[in-house]
Every structure is written in structure tokens, then in C-alpha cells.
Design a protein around this motif. Structure first.
Motif: not given
Length: 147
Positions: A87-116
Motif C-alpha cells: 500500500a502506498p503511504m498515501s493509502a494508509v488512512l490510520g494506525i491505532y492500537a486494537r486494545e484501546n483505539g489509541q493512534g491516529m487517523i490521517f487527513e486525505m492528502e493531495d500527493l504526487d502520483p502513487e509510486p509503482e
């Protein structure tokens, strides 16, 4: 004359790596939320829900995790079948801990074209991992609380 600031690269890969380490150090299970409909994403289509997939990326669940500035990739088992995930990093929407939900959800970004994806024999063609019926991109990902 004032010098124009140089555009900075995305902070997303740095935040993903830092939160991944933080979640592990706190004896929790890191889950990564991915936009499964984004370009060049290779995930098991049978586990996609609402255009997204949640991946358990704990060291005991996967192998060969690489969190580069461009992409996330690893080998995991889905229903006992090994699969290479990409998954290109721009497709990663968030990372969090299963046990408590702590982590971060990311805003959508306008980035350069996805890497192959890398031209590596471990990876299959991107088209084979996309859902056949869904060709449009989701306007905005949605999240729901699961208890």
C-alpha cells in the motif's frame, strides 16, 4: 527578496513508523487502516469493507514489514494463505492500537502520483487485487466504532 519555502514531504510515513513503535512498546497490537480502492494497493479483496481494510501488523502476525517513505509492504496470512501486501503511504488512512483505539487517523492528502509497486517476484499485478465491481474512488473514507 524572500525565498519561497521548499515544499516538505508528507509526514505520514514518519508518523506511521513512530506510532507503530509506540503501540508495540505499550504491549498493544498495531492495526493499520488502508484505503483499499487507492491506486496500486494490493490487499486480499475478500476482506475489504466499504472500500477499506484493517490490517493487523503486529510482528507475530506478519513477516518482513517495511514502512518506507513511499509505501508499506509485508507478507501476511489470510485464511491460512500467504499473501504479499502493498500500500502506498498515501493509502494508509490510520494506525491505532486494537486494545484501546489509541493512534491516529490521517487527513486525505493531495500527493504526487502513487509510486509503482516494486518489480519484485513477490508481488502480483495490481489489477488482480482490485474489487471487480467498484471502479470509482470513494470521496471520503468512513470510520465506525467497533466494540
Amino acid at each position: 527578496m524572500s525565498k519561497q519555502p521548499t515544499p516538505m514531504s508528507s509526514s505520514r510515513p514518519y508518523m506511521v513508523r513512530a506510532l507503530y513503535d509506540w503501540i508495540l512498546e505499550n504491549d498493544c497490537t498495531p492495526y493499520i487502516l488502508v484505503n483499499a480502492l487507492a491506486d496500486n494497493v494490493m490487499v486480499p479483496t475478500e476482506h475489504i469493507k466499504n472500500g477499506q481494510i484493517v490490517l493487523n501488523v503486529s510482528p507475530n502476525a506478519i513477516r518482513d514489514l517495511e514502512l518506507s517513505n513511499e509505501a508499506m509492504m509485508f507478507n501476511g496470512r489470510f485464511g491460512g494463505v500467504p499473501m504479499d501486501i502493498y500500500a502506498p503511504m498515501s493509502a494508509v488512512l490510520g494506525i491505532y492500537a486494537r486494545e484501546n483505539g489509541q493512534g491516529m487517523i490521517f487527513e486525505m492528502e493531495d500527493l504526487d502520483p502513487e509510486p509503482e509497486p516494486p518489480k519484485d517476484k513477490r508481488f502480483k499485478t495490481v489489477e488482480s487485487s482490485k474489487p471487480a465491481a467498484k471502479t470509482e474512488r470513494a470521496e471520503r473514507p468512513s470510520l465506525k466504532v467497533v466494540k
